[in-house]
Motif scaffolding. Structure first.
Motif, PDB file in Angstrom:
ATOM      1  N   ARG A  43      66.317  49.533  -0.180  1.00 40.45           N
ATOM      2  CA  ARG A  43      65.942  48.307   0.541  1.00 40.45           C
ATOM      3  C   ARG A  43      66.039  47.050  -0.324  1.00 40.45           C
ATOM      4  O   ARG A  43      66.584  46.029   0.115  1.00 40.45           O
ATOM      5  CB  ARG A  43      64.523  48.432   1.104  1.00 40.45           C
ATOM      6  N   PRO A  44      65.492  47.038  -1.573  1.00 38.28           N
ATOM      7  CA  PRO A  44      65.607  45.815  -2.384  1.00 38.28           C
ATOM      8  C   PRO A  44      67.052  45.398  -2.629  1.00 38.28           C
ATOM      9  O   PRO A  44      67.371  44.202  -2.600  1.00 38.28           O
ATOM     10  CB  PRO A  44      64.899  46.194  -3.687  1.00 38.28           C
ATOM     11  N   ARG A  47      68.464  43.910   0.553  1.00 39.47           N
ATOM     12  CA  ARG A  47      67.889  42.585   0.774  1.00 39.47           C
ATOM     13  C   ARG A  47      68.663  41.538  -0.031  1.00 39.47           C
ATOM     14  O   ARG A  47      68.957  40.444   0.464  1.00 39.47           O
ATOM     15  CB  ARG A  47      66.413  42.596   0.370  1.00 39.47           C
ATOM     16  N   ARG A  48      69.012  41.871  -1.268  1.00 38.24           N
ATOM     17  CA  ARG A  48      69.800  40.956  -2.095  1.00 38.24           C
ATOM     18  C   ARG A  48      71.210  40.786  -1.526  1.00 38.24           C
ATOM     19  O   ARG A  48      71.750  39.674  -1.505  1.00 38.24           O
ATOM     20  CB  ARG A  48      69.890  41.497  -3.527  1.00 38.24           C
ATOM     21  N   ARG A  50      72.169  41.035   1.593  1.00 35.98           N
ATOM     22  CA  ARG A  50      72.139  40.247   2.831  1.00 35.98           C
ATOM     23  C   ARG A  50      72.064  38.746   2.542  1.00 35.98           C
ATOM     24  O   ARG A  50      72.559  37.941   3.325  1.00 35.98           O
ATOM     25  CB  ARG A  50      70.950  40.659   3.696  1.00 35.98           C
ATOM     26  N   LYS A  51      71.408  38.367   1.431  1.00 36.31           N
ATOM     27  CA  LYS A  51      71.321  36.950   1.094  1.00 36.31           C
ATOM     28  C   LYS A  51      72.684  36.374   0.748  1.00 36.31           C
ATOM     29  O   LYS A  51      72.930  35.182   0.931  1.00 36.31           O
ATOM     30  CB  LYS A  51      70.346  36.747  -0.074  1.00 36.31           C
ATOM     31  N   ASP A 106      67.837  42.434  14.339  1.00 35.89           N
ATOM     32  CA  ASP A 106      67.562  43.117  13.062  1.00 35.89           C
ATOM     33  C   ASP A 106      67.730  44.629  13.150  1.00 35.89           C
ATOM     34  O   ASP A 106      66.956  45.389  12.564  1.00 35.89           O
ATOM     35  CB  ASP A 106      66.150  42.783  12.578  1.00 35.89           C
ATOM     36  N   LYS A 161      59.399  36.463   6.423  1.00 33.82           N
ATOM     37  CA  LYS A 161      60.245  36.986   5.355  1.00 33.82           C
ATOM     38  C   LYS A 161      59.455  37.771   4.320  1.00 33.82           C
ATOM     39  O   LYS A 161      60.000  38.620   3.623  1.00 33.82           O
ATOM     40  CB  LYS A 161      60.973  35.823   4.684  1.00 33.82           C
ATOM     41  N   GLU A 165      59.883  44.792   6.207  1.00 37.53           N
ATOM     42  CA  GLU A 165      61.080  44.608   7.026  1.00 37.53           C
ATOM     43  C   GLU A 165      61.032  45.400   8.329  1.00 37.53           C
ATOM     44  O   GLU A 165      61.828  45.152   9.229  1.00 37.53           O
ATOM     45  CB  GLU A 165      62.323  45.004   6.230  1.00 37.53           C
ATOM     46  N   SER A 383      71.656  50.518   6.146  1.00 36.40           N
ATOM     47  CA  SER A 383      70.249  50.216   5.950  1.00 36.40           C
ATOM     48  C   SER A 383      69.351  51.415   6.215  1.00 36.40           C
ATOM     49  O   SER A 383      69.693  52.324   6.977  1.00 36.40           O
ATOM     50  CB  SER A 383      69.814  49.066   6.875  1.00 36.40           C
ATOM     51  N   SER A 386      65.075  50.828  10.620  1.00 37.02           N
ATOM     52  CA  SER A 386      64.399  49.549  10.811  1.00 37.02           C
ATOM     53  C   SER A 386      63.000  49.714  11.380  1.00 37.02           C
ATOM     54  O   SER A 386      62.310  48.729  11.600  1.00 37.02           O
ATOM     55  CB  SER A 386      65.234  48.653  11.727  1.00 37.02           C
TER      56      SER A 386
END
Length: 387
Positions: A43-44, A47-48, A50-51, A106, A161, A165, A383, A386
């Motif tokens: 997940r971390p 998350r990076r 997706r940015k 999402d 945010k 998630e 991913s 969710s």
């Protein structure tokens, strides 16, 4: 030479994977070996990623199936693989013989199982992992004193945010007496709450209440266009407060000769400013013509004079158009044309990118699908679930 510690190797691999240009290439890298898959699906890391890389458009959820984007769209191979792996029949969700999707966000789909006010069955599911959450009924004490005149549908929203998630909100908008009310379910507290607008819908300035079933969701806020002739209705889901934005000047900006204003939608554009796409129609040499007028709010829109016409996008002639959704920096339109003499209807979903005004063909559709609504589905198939 000493062997690098495993965690240093993982950190180096993460930096390499972050520089892969597309989610499809990331997906291929994840199949190379178990170590790559573990790092990429963490997940971390996602998350990076997706940015740096917006989630790809995979297709559209409608009332009966999933419509994957088609070639030559770059996400077409990924969309086909996703459609084969996910379950959009929702047969894994118990409690109802037939679930109907009413929103998607999402990687989750909001399902509705009945149409009885205050006893509607709702569920949120992840079609890929086949996980689900059954929502509790709205407490009777919240609805006992309310007389529902119109139901404007259920929407999914994010919580924030900084939250887990897997958390989400479900927002249900209804007309109760002369007030617009929202009932909100929070997956963190697992409870419903309620709020009402300060705007009485009996006011003559209200127009086209039926358009409350069509809304845009941007940065935690829902936007309803065409409710008033000169205002945009806004619901901030973070504090559950209603407000309005003056859009009177937009009408002057999009008042093109021989054109008829159809519908305005808020779109995801420049951060900190509201942007609108307004669909206008007319006739060009006896053929129907359509344009999208792109306007942007200036200086937080404290007056109607602070709107600016950014561009006018002509749409291909000979077709009819209607808006179906807005998400992730795109407006989605349904393009249709009746072919004679058989009367066959050729429909196509197209996208308009807000930043570039570029039009792309996405996938075929039918009028039957339109009646049930389209919900764009963006996501990373790599991913974690969710829910």
């Amino acid at each position: 030479m000493a062997t690098p510690a495993p965690h240093f190797v993982d950190e180096i691999l993460e930096e390499i994977f972050l520089r892969l240009p597309t989610p499809a290439e990331l997906a291929r890298a994840s199949t190379t070996c178990p170590r790559f898959h573990r790092i990429i699906t963490d997940r971390p890391f996602l998350r990076r990623f997706r940015k740096l890389h917006p989630p790809p458009l995979l297709g559209f959820v409608d009332g009966s199936r999933f419509l994957p984007v088609q070639a030559p769209h770059p996400s077409a191979p990924l969309a086909r693989a996703f459609a084969d792996a996910a379950d959009f029949t929702y047969s894994f969700v118990p409690g109802c013989s037939r679930w109907v999707p009413c929103d998607a966000r999402d990687g989750r789909v909001l399902l509705r199982g009945s149409i009885t006010y205050s006893s509607t069955k709702l569920a949120v599911c992840d079609p890929l992992s086949r996980r689900y959450v059954l929502l509790p009924l709205i407490p009777k004490e919240m609805t006992a004193q309310q007389h529902c005149l119109a139901d404007f549908g259920h929407k999914l929203a994010t919580i924030g945010k900084d939250e887990d998630e897997t958390s989400f909100k479900v927002v249900w908008t209804v007309l109760c007496g002369s007030k617009l009310m929202v009932f909100v379910y929070n997956s963190v507290t697992t409870e419903w709450s309620t709020s009402s607008s300060a705007f009485g819908v009996a006011d003559p300035s209200w127009q086209n209440l039926g358009n409350l079933s069509r809304s845009s969701y941007l940065d935690g806020c829902f936007y309803w266009g065409s409710v008033w002739e000169d205002k945009l209705l806004v619901l901030d889901t973070r504090n559950m407060e209603f407000s309005t934005i003056d859009t009177g000047h937009i009408m002057q900006l999009v008042d093109l000769p021989g054109k008829t204003w159809c519908f305005s939608s808020a779109v995801d554009g420049t951060k900190g400013a509201v942007e609108m796409f307004t669909l206008v129609s007319g006739q060009d040499h006896a053929e129907p013509s359509f344009h999208l007028c792109h306007t942007i709010q200036q200086n937080n829109g404290e007056s109607s004079d602070e709107w600016k016409l950014k561009s006018i996008i002509p749409l291909p002639l000979g077709f009819g158009y209607c808006t179906v959704d807005e998400a992730e920096g795109f407006m989605f339109l349904l393009r249709n044309r009746e072919l004679q003499p058989a009367g066959y209807v050729e429909d196509l979903i197209i996208s308009v990118e807000v930043k570039t005004s570029e039009l792309k063909n996405l996938c075929g559709a039918t009028r039957f699908h339109v009646d049930r609504g389209f919900h764009s589905y963006f996501g990373f198939p790599l991913s974690k679930p969710s829910l």
